[in-house]
Design an enzyme around this catalytic site. Structure first.
Site, mmCIF file in Angstrom:
data_model
loop_
_atom_site.group_PDB
_atom_site.id
_atom_site.type_symbol
_atom_site.label_atom_id
_atom_site.label_comp_id
_atom_site.label_asym_id
_atom_site.label_seq_id
_atom_site.Cartn_x
_atom_site.Cartn_y
_atom_site.Cartn_z
ATOM 1 N N CYS A 8 0.857 -1.191 0.000
ATOM 2 C CA CYS A 8 0.000 0.000 0.000
ATOM 3 C C CYS A 8 0.890 1.236 0.000
ATOM 4 C CB CYS A 8 -0.971 -0.017 1.180
ATOM 5 S SG CYS A 8 -0.173 0.014 2.799
ATOM 6 N N ASN A 11 2.381 1.589 4.198
ATOM 7 C CA ASN A 11 2.740 0.330 4.865
ATOM 8 C C ASN A 11 2.515 0.377 6.380
ATOM 9 O OD1 ASN A 11 5.610 -1.827 5.388
ATOM 10 N ND2 ASN A 11 3.577 -2.423 4.816
ATOM 11 N N CYS A 13 -1.173 0.819 7.340
ATOM 12 C CA CYS A 13 -2.608 0.516 7.515
ATOM 13 C C CYS A 13 -3.040 -0.711 6.711
ATOM 14 C CB CYS A 13 -3.466 1.723 7.126
ATOM 15 S SG CYS A 13 -3.085 3.225 8.039
ATOM 16 N N ARG A 14 -3.275 -0.524 5.411
ATOM 17 C CA ARG A 14 -3.927 -1.577 4.629
ATOM 18 C C ARG A 14 -3.073 -2.824 4.421
ATOM 19 N NH1 ARG A 14 -5.238 2.395 -0.154
ATOM 20 N NH2 ARG A 14 -3.278 3.209 0.688
ATOM 21 N N SER A 15 -1.834 -2.643 3.961
ATOM 22 C CA SER A 15 -1.042 -3.855 3.624
ATOM 23 C C SER A 15 -0.614 -4.659 4.856
ATOM 24 C CB SER A 15 0.139 -3.527 2.700
ATOM 25 O OG SER A 15 1.059 -2.652 3.307
ATOM 26 N N ASP A 126 -8.126 4.273 1.192
ATOM 27 C CA ASP A 126 -7.086 4.663 2.151
ATOM 28 C C ASP A 126 -7.760 5.199 3.419
ATOM 29 O OD1 ASP A 126 -5.083 5.878 3.567
ATOM 30 O OD2 ASP A 126 -4.239 6.962 1.868
HETATM 31 P P1 4NP Z 1 -1.665 2.870 4.089
HETATM 32 O O1 4NP Z 1 -2.244 4.246 4.677
HETATM 33 O O2 4NP Z 1 -1.175 3.160 2.689
HETATM 34 O O3 4NP Z 1 -2.851 1.967 4.060
HETATM 35 O O4 4NP Z 1 -0.571 2.420 5.027
HETATM 36 C C1 4NP Z 1 -1.508 5.415 4.654
HETATM 37 C C2 4NP Z 1 -0.611 5.669 5.675
HETATM 38 C C3 4NP Z 1 0.113 6.847 5.674
HETATM 39 C C4 4NP Z 1 -0.065 7.765 4.644
HETATM 40 C C5 4NP Z 1 -0.961 7.486 3.626
HETATM 41 C C6 4NP Z 1 -1.675 6.306 3.627
HETATM 42 N N1 4NP Z 1 0.645 8.975 4.651
HETATM 43 O O5 4NP Z 1 0.422 9.788 3.749
HETATM 44 O O6 4NP Z 1 1.472 9.206 5.554
#
Ligand code: 4NP
Length: 160
Positions: A8, A11, A13-15, A126
């Protein structure tokens, strides 16, 4: 042995959630195949951090273990992993742009392509700037996809 990588943006939240659910399901299923499971991000921004507290909370409530340190995807991952699952359309584009060789692109799959309820969208939304409800939605999507993926591996069906 199959090596699977979930990717994702951050790295955190989702993945990592998808990887934890996948690992949990593997351990609780009667699978003949073994897996190496990891996750990575497009960004380096959160490298070295654990998963987001809201992910940890949802997993804790269900007694699902997670052992995660965020990292960015690296060139070596394309050779090493058999399947690289992109959590949304943007991640899919970024991963393919980063793929050092065109033939690695066959390994890059949309995670949500395996969601029986995807309604044509290959994006796991997201949740980072959202509420716990947004995380719960992501949890439910990941759970459905992981369930379906495990069934496919059980049946020996190709992932296409
Ligand atoms: P993820 O979520 O891609 O599911 O881990 C996010 C975590 C952090 C950010 C964006 C999405 N960020 O912009 O910091």
């Amino acid at each position: 042995m199959y090596k699977v990588l979930f990717v994702c943006l951050g790295n955190i939240c989702r993945s990592p959630l998808a990887a934890a659910l996948f690992e949990h399901r593997v351990l609780n299923s009667n699978l003949k195949v073994t897996f190496e499971i990891d996750s990575a991000g497009i960004l380096n921004y959160h490298a070295g951090k654990p998963a987001d507290e809201r992910v940890l909370q949802l997993l804790r409530e269900r007694n699902i273990p997670i052992n995660h340190v965020a990292r960015r995807i690296q060139v070596e991952d394309f050779d090493y992993y058999d399947y690289i699952f992109a959590m949304d359309e943007e991640n899919y584009e970024s991963i393919n742009k980063f793929a050092p060789l065109k033939n690695y692109r066959a390994k890059v799959l949309h995670f949500r392509k395996f969601d029986p309820y995807n309604q044509g969208s290959f994006t796991v939304p997201d949740p980072y700037y959202g509420s716990i409800n947004d995380f719960q939605l992501v949890f439910n999507i990941c759970d459905d996809v992981v369930d379906n993926l495990i069934n496919k591996f059980k049946l020996g069906e190709p992932l296409t």
